[in-house]
Design an enzyme around this catalytic site. Structure first.
Site, PDB file in Angstrom:
ATOM      1  N   HIS A 207      20.480 -46.932   6.674  1.00  0.00           N
ATOM      2  CA  HIS A 207      20.522 -47.200   8.120  1.00  0.00           C
ATOM      3  C   HIS A 207      19.151 -47.476   8.734  1.00  0.00           C
ATOM      4  O   HIS A 207      19.064 -47.799   9.905  1.00  0.00           O
ATOM      5  CB  HIS A 207      21.156 -46.032   8.870  1.00  0.00           C
ATOM      6  CG  HIS A 207      20.244 -44.853   8.965  1.00  0.00           C
ATOM      7  ND1 HIS A 207      20.126 -43.941   7.966  1.00  0.00           N
ATOM      8  CD2 HIS A 207      19.371 -44.476   9.922  1.00  0.00           C
ATOM      9  CE1 HIS A 207      19.225 -43.052   8.299  1.00  0.00           C
ATOM     10  NE2 HIS A 207      18.741 -43.345   9.482  1.00  0.00           N
TER      11      HIS A 207
HETATM   12  C1  UD1 Z   1      18.856 -42.164  14.326  1.00  0.00           C
HETATM   13  C2  UD1 Z   1      17.468 -41.575  14.105  1.00  0.00           C
HETATM   14  C3  UD1 Z   1      17.186 -41.472  12.617  1.00  0.00           C
HETATM   15  C4  UD1 Z   1      18.297 -40.761  11.895  1.00  0.00           C
HETATM   16  C5  UD1 Z   1      19.611 -41.463  12.188  1.00  0.00           C
HETATM   17  C6  UD1 Z   1      20.746 -40.775  11.450  1.00  0.00           C
HETATM   18  C7  UD1 Z   1      15.855 -42.137  15.892  1.00  0.00           C
HETATM   19  C8  UD1 Z   1      14.661 -42.931  16.210  1.00  0.00           C
HETATM   20  N1  UD1 Z   1      16.442 -42.404  14.697  1.00  0.00           N
HETATM   21  O1  UD1 Z   1      18.825 -43.525  13.948  1.00  0.00           O
HETATM   22  O2  UD1 Z   1      15.974 -40.750  12.439  1.00  0.00           O
HETATM   23  O3  UD1 Z   1      18.049 -40.737  10.511  1.00  0.00           O
HETATM   24  O4  UD1 Z   1      19.810 -41.449  13.593  1.00  0.00           O
HETATM   25  O5  UD1 Z   1      21.988 -41.157  11.799  1.00  0.00           O
HETATM   26  O6  UD1 Z   1      16.258 -41.296  16.653  1.00  0.00           O
HETATM   27  N2  UD1 Z   1      25.591 -45.767  17.442  1.00  0.00           N
HETATM   28  C9  UD1 Z   1      26.967 -45.730  17.486  1.00  0.00           C
HETATM   29  N3  UD1 Z   1      27.555 -44.506  17.514  1.00  0.00           N
HETATM   30  C10 UD1 Z   1      26.845 -43.354  17.527  1.00  0.00           C
HETATM   31  C11 UD1 Z   1      25.443 -43.429  17.479  1.00  0.00           C
HETATM   32  C12 UD1 Z   1      24.826 -44.636  17.434  1.00  0.00           C
HETATM   33  O7  UD1 Z   1      27.632 -46.735  17.499  1.00  0.00           O
HETATM   34  O8  UD1 Z   1      27.441 -42.272  17.565  1.00  0.00           O
HETATM   35  C13 UD1 Z   1      24.918 -47.047  17.422  1.00  0.00           C
HETATM   36  C14 UD1 Z   1      23.966 -47.162  18.607  1.00  0.00           C
HETATM   37  O9  UD1 Z   1      24.624 -47.629  19.723  1.00  0.00           O
HETATM   38  C15 UD1 Z   1      22.903 -48.105  18.083  1.00  0.00           C
HETATM   39  C16 UD1 Z   1      22.883 -47.802  16.594  1.00  0.00           C
HETATM   40  O10 UD1 Z   1      24.095 -47.141  16.265  1.00  0.00           O
HETATM   41  O11 UD1 Z   1      23.289 -49.433  18.274  1.00  0.00           O
HETATM   42  C17 UD1 Z   1      21.678 -46.980  16.232  1.00  0.00           C
HETATM   43  O12 UD1 Z   1      21.710 -45.692  16.851  1.00  0.00           O
HETATM   44  P1  UD1 Z   1      20.355 -44.928  17.271  1.00  0.00           P
HETATM   45  O13 UD1 Z   1      20.657 -43.634  17.868  1.00  0.00           O
HETATM   46  O14 UD1 Z   1      19.528 -45.873  18.049  1.00  0.00           O
HETATM   47  O15 UD1 Z   1      19.527 -44.698  15.981  1.00  0.00           O
HETATM   48  P2  UD1 Z   1      19.954 -44.513  14.488  1.00  0.00           P
HETATM   49  O16 UD1 Z   1      19.766 -45.798  13.783  1.00  0.00           O
HETATM   50  O17 UD1 Z   1      21.283 -43.853  14.419  1.00  0.00           O
END
Ligand code: UD1
Length: 383
Positions: A207
Site C-alpha cells: 500500500h
Molecule cells: C496509512 C498510513 C500508513 C499505514 C497505512 C496502513 C499515513 C501517512 N499513512 O496509509 O503509515 O501503514 O495507513 O493501512 O498515515 N481509505 C479508504 N478507507 C479507509 C481508509 C482509507 O477507502 O478506511 C482510502 C483513503 O480515502 C485514501 C486511501 O485509502 O484514498 C489512503 O488512505 P490514507 O489514510 O491516506 O493512508 P494509507 O495509504 O492508508
C-alpha cells in the site's frame, strides 16, 4: 489519578493501542483513560473490525475526519482535537506509530502544553520521501516521553539531539497483541474459506505510495509476484488505496494471485502466520513475522525496523523483479539465511512498562507550565 487520553486513527494504530488500553484498565485506582478515534481510516474493514477482534472499547470521542487530501484531513483532525483537549484536560496524550493522526494530535497537544507520550518512538527509515518518516521525526521532536521498541531507536533519538531523560525503552507493544491473540487466531476459518494449507501459499500486502501510486513500480511488483505465483498461490488482501490504483492504472492481478478485501486482525494473523513467506511493504508485518519466525521479503529499499533484518526473518528486496524472485526462490528451496530470533523486550509485556512509565512520570518536570489551564489564560502563548 492520572488522566490519559489515547489517540488512534489508522489501521496500524489499533494493534499498538489495544494492549495499552488493557494495561491501563488493570490500574483503575491510579489512572483514568479515554480514547479518541480521528477517523483517518473509517471503513469497516480498515477500522471497525479491529475494535471487535482486539477487544478495544468503543471510542469516547470520534473526530470524524474521513477522506480528503492528507492536509485537509489533518486540519480537520487538529481543529476537532483541540476542542477535545480543552474540554478534557488530560495529563497525557498517548499517540502511537507514524500515521498522519499521530503527528496531527501530538502537535495539538504540544500547542496546548499537554504532555505527549509517543509509543514506537525513534524508528527511522532515513527516507524523507515517506510521509511516515516525516511524521516520526516531527512527533519525536515534540513528544515529552519517547517510548522506544529497541536500542537502534534510542540511538536515532540521541543522534537527533533529544535528551536521554525523555527516552524509555519499553519494547514492542505490537508483539504484546500478537502473543495475546495468537491462540484466538487459530480458530479463524480463513484458511478453509480460501482452501489453503499451511506452508503452501504466500501472503502479500502492498500500500505504500512509492509502490502503488506509480504505475511502473506497481506493474514491476505485480509481474514479480506473478512469477512467484507460478510456484505457489499468493493471497493478497488489498488496501483500498491499492485497489483504487490498480483500477486506475489498468493493472490486473496476475494468474495465481488472489486479490481479496482487507482482513481483520485475527484472520490476517491466521493467514500470514501459516504462509510460507510474507511479501510486504508494511512496517508492522516486518516485526510480526520476526516475532513468529516467518520469512519476510520487504518490497522497499529501506526499513525503519533494521532489527528485523539483523535479528529476525526480514530481508529487503525493493521493487526490482529479479531481486524479489531470487529471494523468494531461496526461501522456496529451503535456503533461509536468517537469524530468526525475537529481539529483546519483544516479550508481550511492553504495555505494562508503558503504563508504569506514564504513571511514574505524570508529575514530572517536562513542561514548564501547567497543561491546558494555561491555554485558557493565553491561547497563543506557545507559538
Ligand atoms: C496509512 C498510513 C500508513 C499505514 C497505512 C496502513 C499515513 C501517512 N499513512 O496509509 O503509515 O501503514 O495507513 O493501512 O498515515 N481509505 C479508504 N478507507 C479507509 C481508509 C482509507 O477507502 O478506511 C482510502 C483513503 O480515502 C485514501 C486511501 O485509502 O484514498 C489512503 O488512505 P490514507 O489514510 O491516506 O493512508 P494509507 O495509504 O492508508
Amino acid at each position: 489519578m492520572v488522566k490519559i487520553l489515547n489517540v488512534v486513527g489508522a489501521r496500524p494504530n489499533f494493534m499498538k493501542m489495544a494492549p495499552i488500553i488493557a494495561a491501563l484498565d488493570r490500574r483503575p485506582n491510579e489512572v483514568s483513560q479515554s480514547l479518541a478515534h480521528t477517523g483517518q481510516h473509517y471503513d469497516e474493514a480498515m477500522s471497525a473490525v479491529f475494535f471487535g477482534d482486539l477487544g478495544i472499547p468503543e471510542p469516547d470521542i470520534h473526530l470524524e475526519t474521513r477522506s480528503g487530501t492528507p492536509t485537509r484531513q489533518m486540519a480537520r483532525m487538529m481543529t476537532a482535537f483541540e476542542e477535545v483537549l480543552i474540554a478534557r484536560q488530560p495529563d497525557w496524550v498517548v499517540v502511537v506509530g507514524d500515521v498522519n493522526s499521530t503527528i496531527a494530535c501530538a502537535l495539538v497537544a504540544s500547542k496546548l502544553n499537554v504532555r505527549v507520550a509517543h509509543v514506537e518512538a525513534g524508528l527511522r527509515s532515513f527516507d524523507r520521501e515517506m510521509p511516515e518518516e516525516i511524521n516520526r521525526v516531527l512527533t519525536d521532536q515534540i513528544a515529552d516521553l519517547l517510548l522506544t521498541p529497541s536500542a537502534d531507536a534510542d540511538a536515532n533519538l540521541l543522534r537527533e539531539g533529544l535528551p536521554i531523560e525523555r527516552i524509555v525503552r519499553v519494547g514492542n507493544v505490537m508483539i504484546d497483541t500478537l502473543f495475546q491473540q495468537i491462540e484466538r487466531a487459530r480458530s479463524s476459518t480463513i484458511l478453509d474459506e480460501l482452501e489453503l494449507r499451511r506452508g503452501e501459499f504466500a501472503a502479500l500486502t502492498l500500500h505504500r505510495p512509492s509502490n502503488v501510486d506509480d504505475p511502473k513500480s506497481l506493474s514491476r511488483i505485480c509481474s514479480a509476484v506473478g512469477e512467484i505465483a507460478r510456484q505457489l498461490p499468493v493471497i493478497f488482501p488489498a488496501h483500498p488505496r491499492t485497489q483504487a490504483r490498480m483500477r486506475e492504472f489498468g493493472v490486473d492481478a496476475p494468474a495465481g494471485v488472489r486479490v481479496i478485501a482487507p482482513l481483520g486482525y485475527l484472520d490476517f494473523l491466521q493467514l500470514w502466520s501459516n504462509a510460507r513467506m510474507a511479501l510486504t511493504d508494511s512496517g508492522g508485518l516486518q516485526e510480526e513475522t520476526t516475532a513468529l519466525g516467518v520469512p519476510c521479503l520487504t518490497l522497499r529499499e529501506n526499513t525503519e525496523r533494521p532489527i528485523t533484518i539483523e535479528q529476525g526473518t526480514n530481508r529487503l528486496v525493493g521493487s526490482d523483479p529479479a531481486r524479489i524472485i531470487g529471494a523468494a526462490r531461496e526461501i522456496l528451496s529451503g535456503v533461509v539465511p536468517y537469524a530468526g530470533r525475537a529481539p529483546e523486550l519483544w516479550d508481550g509485556h511492553a504495555a505494562d512498562r508503558i503504563v508504569d512509565t506514564l504513571i511514574a512520570r505524570a508529575g514530572g518536570s517536562y513542561k514548564s507550565s501547567e497543561p491546558c489551564a494555561a491555554f485558557a489564560a493565553s491561547p497563543s502563548r506557545k507559538n
